[in-house]
Design an enzyme around this catalytic site. Sequence first.
Site, PDB file in Angstrom:
ATOM      1  N   LYS A  51       0.807  -1.217   0.000  1.00 48.19           N
ATOM      2  CA  LYS A  51       0.000   0.000   0.000  1.00 48.19           C
ATOM      3  C   LYS A  51       0.844   1.272   0.000  1.00 48.19           C
ATOM      4  O   LYS A  51       0.375   2.327  -0.441  1.00 48.19           O
ATOM      5  CB  LYS A  51      -0.924   0.003   1.227  1.00 48.19           C
ATOM      6  CG  LYS A  51      -2.032  -1.048   1.158  1.00 48.19           C
ATOM      7  CD  LYS A  51      -3.132  -0.630   0.200  1.00 48.19           C
ATOM      8  CE  LYS A  51      -4.333  -1.567   0.303  1.00 48.19           C
ATOM      9  NZ  LYS A  51      -5.439  -1.141  -0.579  1.00 48.19           N
ATOM     10  N   SER A 308       1.198  -9.787  -0.194  1.00 50.40           N
ATOM     11  CA  SER A 308       0.920  -8.354  -0.266  1.00 50.40           C
ATOM     12  C   SER A 308       1.145  -7.597   1.033  1.00 50.40           C
ATOM     13  O   SER A 308       1.276  -6.370   1.014  1.00 50.40           O
ATOM     14  CB  SER A 308      -0.510  -8.135  -0.762  1.00 50.40           C
ATOM     15  OG  SER A 308      -1.432  -8.833   0.041  1.00 50.40           O
TER      16      SER A 308
END
Lengths: 325, 325
Positions: A51, A308
Amino acid sequence: MTDIAAITAAAERLKSHARRTPLLESPFLNELAGRRVLVKPECLQHTGSFKFRGAWSALSALDPEVRAKGVLAYSSGNHAQGIAYAAARHGVPSVIVMPEDAPALKLANTRALGAEVVTYDRVGGESREAIGQALSKERGLTLIKPYDEPMVIAGQGTTGLEIAEQAAELGVTTGDVLVCCGGGGLTAGVALALEAHAPQMRARPVEPVGFDDTKRSLIAGEILSNDRPSGSICDAIVTPAPGLLTFPIQQRLCGPGIAVTDNDALRAMAQAFLRLKIVAEPGGAVALAAALYHTDDIQGDAVVAVVSGGNVDPAQFSKALATLE
Amino acid sequence: MTDIAAITAAAERLKSHARRTPLLESPFLNELAGRRVLVKPECLQHTGSFKFRGAWSALSALDPEVRAKGVLAYSSGNHAQGIAYAAARHGVPSVIVMPEDAPALKLANTRALGAEVVTYDRVGGESREAIGQALSKERGLTLIKPYDEPMVIAGQGTTGLEIAEQAAELGVTTGDVLVCCGGGGLTAGVALALEAHAPQMRARPVEPVGFDDTKRSLIAGEILSNDRPSGSICDAIVTPAPGLLTFPIQQRLCGPGIAVTDNDALRAMAQAFLRLKIVAEPGGAVALAAALYHTDDIQGDAVVAVVSGGNVDPAQFSKALATLE
């Protein structure tokens, strides 16, 4: 609109700010999966998830005067940390709207990274979008959405640029790239990067069972929602439905979605610990889980799996380790 | 003799075979330590430790005909895995002499990587050197020592080349580089690389309390041994004494040693999990422990800590996580 030019420009802005994470491989995982498994560990990115890429991309693309007034985000946690840290490194304020049931570690980290945190009741049905928009108007903050935002998608897409280059260095230029998928920002960005730089590779979204809105939407050819707002340990990738911007990109470029159980996510976390020496969170491990335990849904001699994120509480991580016993 | 030319040559041989691990940093660790802490995570290296570098360096430097007969190593575990994997990738046999009380994971992994494992009784006083030399003579295998071997030191030194370059990219060109130290191969190699490429940086060995043979030897100006052969959870770096080749290099180039407790190693493992999303083993975490908990023994605005390995059993790792409660 996000295209390869936007991703290339984002990569330029991210240079020396985001980390170029390595592409890992273990003979043990290859044996387990029956094919080469290349792992992109975005848990090693700043703030522990991919992110930060989208956050930096979005903040660095703002007009400096607008940016100086501050930014706002609503997020289940990893986007929050990415925005908070990117804002702090730009020297501008950030306000983060987070569900009150987000993991304690994520709430604490977001505050420690310098953000003001405003919580809301996710289960009770409060809308984070409504809260975010009100705050944005009130204080002159720029709202940076977690996935349906062109500059965010462009930033996440830089992960795909690196995968294309690093996989080729390891002799892999064809095959599926499995991506942990919530709103689809990372999946869409990676898909666009692959289209341009590794046209024989294909992004595929991976989601938790029961929260496979993207998988079902791709089959239906239209945006479908999940029945419930929460209920998986994979909190980082539980979102109501694919994004309005991300879905058309996925529809055009992605292969079929895969849904994995929470237990498979835990088992993949344990393998990542044991064989790669990285810390994956449940939502960050679903793509690896698909690579290891859904081998029949995948074709070819090699597969890439993005891990992720790694923002997991110790108690949850211990549960994953217990699957090894 | 190992010098910077040998390290540079080793780096050339390692290219596209060893991983270039990143250099990580976390604002949380910086705050904890009161200065910037840059972490070189060699746990992300092939086989989970820096030992693959030395192993590849040594094997790739052998005459092909000699190499084809196979190699032999004695090791508490990480050197074993490095040699086994480097031999397998060269397509040659390997025989590994390991203590019978080595962690189960390391014994199993070494076998799975294709090596023949021969165990010995470390506590009972059997000499691994004697066993190794006999096997070497009997089967025509080339013995590759874990640290007192010029090509191994050269390979480990490539870690230092990367640290010099990556730290400079982050704006750090002065300060201590803390290195987990057993026989001193990594410490000596890093020290030589820094001398040539980052002359204002200085390697410092870090060891477990009670097994600080290198620290005491540097003070005494002569090689001293540990009182006991085992008794620390930091098994990977418990060696009888500094090496005959590695000690003079450390004496010429290294700063004072630091000794940390097993509990500090566990706490550092927990911080590496929480803030860097990497898996460190106890012996691989002592340098980070020194950076975080021995801050008064260090000077300057920044310190580099090598996390030298991550081959830890889940039960041991859970003990480290428990220090966060």
